[in-house]
Design a protein around this motif. Structure first.
Motif, PDB file in Angstrom:
ATOM      1  N   PHE A 181       0.953  -1.181  -0.106  1.00  0.00           N
ATOM      2  CA  PHE A 181      -0.134   0.102  -0.114  1.00  0.00           C
ATOM      3  C   PHE A 181       0.749   1.236   0.058  1.00  0.00           C
ATOM      4  N   CYS A 182       2.149   1.339   0.761  1.00  0.00           N
ATOM      5  CA  CYS A 182       3.044   2.230   0.893  1.00  0.00           C
ATOM      6  C   CYS A 182       3.459   2.502  -0.652  1.00  0.00           C
ATOM      7  N   ALA A 183       3.786   1.438  -1.281  1.00  0.00           N
ATOM      8  CA  ALA A 183       4.480   1.677  -2.561  1.00  0.00           C
ATOM      9  C   ALA A 183       3.403   2.098  -3.520  1.00  0.00           C
ATOM     10  N   TYR A 184       2.238   1.621  -3.453  1.00  0.00           N
ATOM     11  CA  TYR A 184       1.201   2.337  -4.352  1.00  0.00           C
ATOM     12  C   TYR A 184       1.060   3.747  -4.145  1.00  0.00           C
ATOM     13  N   ILE A 185       0.987   4.414  -2.665  1.00  0.00           N
ATOM     14  CA  ILE A 185       0.753   5.783  -2.586  1.00  0.00           C
ATOM     15  C   ILE A 185       1.891   6.487  -3.275  1.00  0.00           C
ATOM     16  N   SER A 186       3.235   5.958  -2.988  1.00  0.00           N
ATOM     17  CA  SER A 186       4.331   6.464  -3.386  1.00  0.00           C
ATOM     18  C   SER A 186       4.329   6.620  -4.784  1.00  0.00           C
ATOM     19  N   SER A 187       3.971   5.751  -5.633  1.00  0.00           N
ATOM     20  CA  SER A 187       3.870   5.621  -7.210  1.00  0.00           C
ATOM     21  C   SER A 187       2.864   6.570  -7.636  1.00  0.00           C
ATOM     22  N   GLN A 188       1.644   6.707  -7.067  1.00  0.00           N
ATOM     23  CA  GLN A 188       0.554   7.773  -7.312  1.00  0.00           C
ATOM     24  C   GLN A 188       0.785   9.001  -7.256  1.00  0.00           C
ATOM     25  N   TYR A 189       1.530   9.393  -6.175  1.00  0.00           N
ATOM     26  CA  TYR A 189       2.058  10.810  -6.038  1.00  0.00           C
ATOM     27  C   TYR A 189       3.428  11.122  -6.584  1.00  0.00           C
ATOM     28  N   GLY A 190       4.312  10.036  -6.865  1.00  0.00           N
ATOM     29  CA  GLY A 190       5.557  10.338  -7.537  1.00  0.00           C
ATOM     30  C   GLY A 190       6.668  10.854  -6.524  1.00  0.00           C
ATOM     31  N   LYS A 191       6.231  10.699  -5.263  1.00  0.00           N
ATOM     32  CA  LYS A 191       7.312  11.104  -4.322  1.00  0.00           C
ATOM     33  C   LYS A 191       7.501   9.992  -3.330  1.00  0.00           C
ATOM     34  N   ALA A 192       8.600  10.000  -2.435  1.00  0.00           N
ATOM     35  CA  ALA A 192       9.027   8.900  -1.391  1.00  0.00           C
ATOM     36  C   ALA A 192       7.831   9.209  -0.380  1.00  0.00           C
ATOM     37  N   VAL A 193       7.540   7.984   0.289  1.00  0.00           N
ATOM     38  CA  VAL A 193       6.821   8.170   1.526  1.00  0.00           C
ATOM     39  C   VAL A 193       7.394   7.706   2.807  1.00  0.00           C
ATOM     40  N   PHE A 194       7.588   8.529   3.815  1.00  0.00           N
ATOM     41  CA  PHE A 194       8.285   8.448   4.793  1.00  0.00           C
ATOM     42  C   PHE A 194       7.265   7.537   6.171  1.00  0.00           C
ATOM     43  N   LEU A 195       8.024   6.583   6.558  1.00  0.00           N
ATOM     44  CA  LEU A 195       7.331   5.923   7.597  1.00  0.00           C
ATOM     45  C   LEU A 195       7.763   6.189   8.991  1.00  0.00           C
ATOM     46  N   THR A 196       6.617   6.194   9.848  1.00  0.00           N
ATOM     47  CA  THR A 196       7.218   6.478  11.450  1.00  0.00           C
ATOM     48  C   THR A 196       7.065   5.247  12.016  1.00  0.00           C
ATOM     49  N   GLY A 197       6.361   4.137  11.657  1.00  0.00           N
ATOM     50  CA  GLY A 197       5.927   2.844  12.241  1.00  0.00           C
ATOM     51  C   GLY A 197       4.832   3.310  13.354  1.00  0.00           C
ATOM     52  N   PRO A 198       4.511   2.246  14.166  1.00  0.00           N
ATOM     53  CA  PRO A 198       3.471   2.322  14.744  1.00  0.00           C
ATOM     54  C   PRO A 198       3.243   3.590  15.913  1.00  0.00           C
ATOM     55  N   VAL A 199       4.636   3.872  16.365  1.00  0.00           N
ATOM     56  CA  VAL A 199       4.756   5.040  17.488  1.00  0.00           C
ATOM     57  C   VAL A 199       3.753   4.861  18.580  1.00  0.00           C
ATOM     58  N   LEU A 200       4.081   4.036  19.637  1.00  0.00           N
ATOM     59  CA  LEU A 200       3.339   3.893  20.718  1.00  0.00           C
ATOM     60  C   LEU A 200       4.068   4.090  22.083  1.00  0.00           C
ATOM     61  N   PRO A 201       3.638   4.657  22.888  1.00  0.00           N
ATOM     62  CA  PRO A 201       4.506   4.821  24.072  1.00  0.00           C
ATOM     63  C   PRO A 201       4.488   3.568  24.891  1.00  0.00           C
ATOM     64  N   GLU A 202       5.379   3.191  25.731  1.00  0.00           N
ATOM     65  CA  GLU A 202       5.461   2.147  26.782  1.00  0.00           C
ATOM     66  C   GLU A 202       4.277   2.504  27.705  1.00  0.00           C
ATOM     67  N   PRO A 203       3.256   1.784  28.134  1.00  0.00           N
ATOM     68  CA  PRO A 203       2.163   2.046  29.224  1.00  0.00           C
ATOM     69  C   PRO A 203       3.128   2.142  30.343  1.00  0.00           C
ATOM     70  N   ASP A 204       2.616   2.945  31.159  1.00  0.00           N
ATOM     71  CA  ASP A 204       3.110   3.277  32.522  1.00  0.00           C
ATOM     72  C   ASP A 204       2.030   2.829  33.448  1.00  0.00           C
ATOM     73  N   MET A 205       2.081   1.718  34.011  1.00  0.00           N
ATOM     74  CA  MET A 205       0.956   1.036  34.648  1.00  0.00           C
ATOM     75  C   MET A 205       0.895   2.026  36.192  1.00  0.00           C
ATOM     76  N   LYS A 206       1.762   2.196  36.660  1.00  0.00           N
ATOM     77  CA  LYS A 206       1.759   3.339  37.914  1.00  0.00           C
ATOM     78  C   LYS A 206       0.422   4.559  37.498  1.00  0.00           C
ATOM     79  N   MET A 207       0.333   4.884  36.578  1.00  0.00           N
ATOM     80  CA  MET A 207      -0.648   5.800  36.212  1.00  0.00           C
ATOM     81  C   MET A 207      -2.166   5.386  36.073  1.00  0.00           C
ATOM     82  N   LEU A 208      -2.227   4.015  35.992  1.00  0.00           N
ATOM     83  CA  LEU A 208      -3.748   3.492  35.804  1.00  0.00           C
ATOM     84  C   LEU A 208      -4.731   3.879  37.109  1.00  0.00           C
TER      85      LEU A 208
END
Ligand SMILES: O=c1ccn([C@@H]2O[C@H](COP(=O)(O)OP(=O)(O)O[C@H]3OC[C@@H](O)[C@H](O)[C@H]3O)[C@@H](O)[C@H]2O)c(=O)[nH]1
Ligand SMILES: [O-]c1cc(O)cc2[o+]c(-c3ccc(O)cc3)c(O[C@@H]3O[C@H](CO)[C@@H](O)[C@H](O)[C@H]3O)cc12
Length: 449
Positions: free
Chosen positions: A215-242
């Protein structure tokens, strides 16, 4: 940072901001005042991330006080887009004064027009899946302003779309009509999304090659530019805060036994469907924690309970009518199953966690995310709906039992597949490497001319 006025967009922008701040970068974050109150506790670097609350202009077609997509039904989103467009003067003044190196935005398609003359580079950072973008927000999907797409047009993915599995089936495609309708003044949703990606210096996506490479390659080819990926980007849960209240309640049950249910920040169920869902939970016989907003036309969840429900589930089932700390609840050892709507944020939170996954998608992007998880990766199950879109207490209960029953073949299969994917996603350096490469991509972009 200037995300679309929705909690499901502001939250991942904040997670990315934390990662950038962790590496020493300074961030100015523009968001509606109400969202700030809900989300400011997610700012892990207040010394580097500064919030700039926006006054969301009132628009005649929106209820007074509307600031985010949580305040309105999906059908009113175009008016919220119009309100976001009216914040342009506030952004212009701030950008002129601040002159950041980069601005990140998604649905504010006019940002490049404001930023380019000031020498600010623009990153169109999308926080729905690459699949959802690829199926509608590409030039190959032809949409003409003033001519809503027909059902036949919507059923066909654009030429070159790289999947036969991650698609909308039968009548589901009808719900994509919104892409060809106005979204703010003189522009369709498709026009907004494609202009945003065509005019930016870089397209960025909150996803990874391992799951959405084609899907990323398809979007890149449709817009003719590189697509940068950040990955899922999720913080480590801090269970003390529950919250103590939930830690204590969940703590009474055996590991992996509780079913947790939440449907994100926008979805509000109809009363009948809400009752069916609660009866489905009752039928499972399992302990459950449901965090859903009161159904349409009611002021509290209690008011909408089926007759006798509260007495029958006392001691094993709780229904909370508001916001909970979803990532922390999911990480509690007693929670064994996550019933969710498969918004992209919840999709990542479920994949990175180790609960069994049951999906009840509502909006079209959520249906596509569900296909990705249920049919492509086979890490979870989807609740079956009738042709009318209705799900019954029986189908709801069946889906939960199919993953919670230790003997179930489906349950074992999705558990095994989920564990395999989780191992990849939580492996040491997986997320860090994505962010480091992403920053490198931005720095290379900055070096150019
Ligand atoms: O009670 C809650 C509910 C939700 N949340 C959090 O709020 C976020 C919700 O984001 P989701 O993407 O899952 O869902 P939303 O429906 O709010 O998102 C919206 O934007 C992203 C799109 O993919 C969705 O289709 C759209 O509805 C998640 O990070 C979740 O952990 C809570 O912390 N507590
Ligand atoms: O429902 C959707 C189906 C689909 O195939 C694609 C999208 O894309 C986006 C989107 C949002 C922002 C971007 O920068 C790119 C794509 C969708 O966003 C949702 O739009 C709703 C209507 O405006 C809004 O209410 C919701 O908050 C957004 O998450 C939906 C689909």
């Amino acid at each position: 940072m200037f995300p679309w006025f929705a909690v499901g967009h502001i939250t991942p922008y904040l997670h990315l901001s934390n990662e950038l701040a962790k590496r020493g970068h300074k961030i100015s974050f523009f968001l509606p005042r109400k969202a700030l109150i809900l989300l400011e506790n997610l700012n892990l670097h207040p010394n580097l991330i500064t919030f700039h609350p926006l006054t969301v202009p009132s628009v005649a077609t929106l209820p007074p006080g509307t600031e985010t997509a949580s305040d309105i039904p999906f059908s009113d989103s175009p008016f919220l887009a119009a309100a976001m467009d009216l914040t342009r003067p506030q952004l212009e003044v701030s950008l002129q004064a601040m002159r950041p190196d980069f601005i990140f935005y998604d649905l504010a398609h006019w940002i490049p027009q404001v930023a380019r003359p000031l020498g600010i580079r623009t990153v169109c950072y999308n926080v729905v899946s690459a699949a959802a973008i690829a199926i509608v927000l590409v030039p190959a999907r032809e949409v003409t302003q003033g001519k809503p797409c027909t059902e036949e047009e919507l059923e066909k993915p654009p030429r070159g779309y790289p999947s036969k599995t991650v698609v909308l089936r039968g009548s589901e495609a009808r719900s994509l009509i919104f892409i060809s309708l106005p979204s703010g003044d003189n522009i369709t949703f498709h026009g907004r999304g494609t202009t945003a990606m065509r005019e930016c210096d870089a397209i960025a996506l909150r996803t990874c090659q391992e799951i959405e490479r084609d899907f990323c390659a398809y979007i890149s080819s449709q817009y003719g530019k590189a697509v940068f990926l950040t990955g899922p980007v999720l913080p480590e849960p801090d269970m003390k805060m529950l919250d103590e209240k939930w830690a204590e309640w969940l703590g009474q049950f055996k590991p992996g036994s509780v079913v947790f249910c939440a449907f994100g920040s926008q979805h509000v169920l109809e009363k009948g469907q809400f009752q069916e869902l609660l009866l489905g939970f009752e039928t499972t016989g399992l302990p459950f924690l449901v965090a859903l907003r009161p159904p349409i036309g009611t002021n509290s969840v209690e008011e909408a309970f089926p007759k006798g429900f509260e007495e029958r589930v006392r001691g094993r089932g709780v229904v909370h009518g508001g916001w909970v700390q979803q990532p922390l609840i999911l990480s509690h050892p007693s929670v064994g199953c996550f019933v969710n709507h498969c918004g992209f944020g919840s999709m990542w939170e479920s994949l990175l966690g180790d609960c069994q996954i049951v999906m009840v998608p509502h909006l079209p992007d959520q249906i596509l995310h569900t296909r990705l998880l249920a049919d492509e990766l086979k890490v979870g199950v989807e609740v079956e709906r009738e042709e009318s879109g209705w799900f019954s207490k029986e189908s709801f209960c069946r889906a939960i039992e199919s993953v919670m029953d230790e003997e179930s073949e489906v349950g074992l299969l999705v558990k095994k597949n989920h564990a395999k994917w989780r191992k990849v996603l939580v492996s040491p350096n997986f997320m860090t490497d994505y962010i480091d490469r992403f920053i490198q991509n931005l720095q290379e972009l900055q070096m150019k001319n």
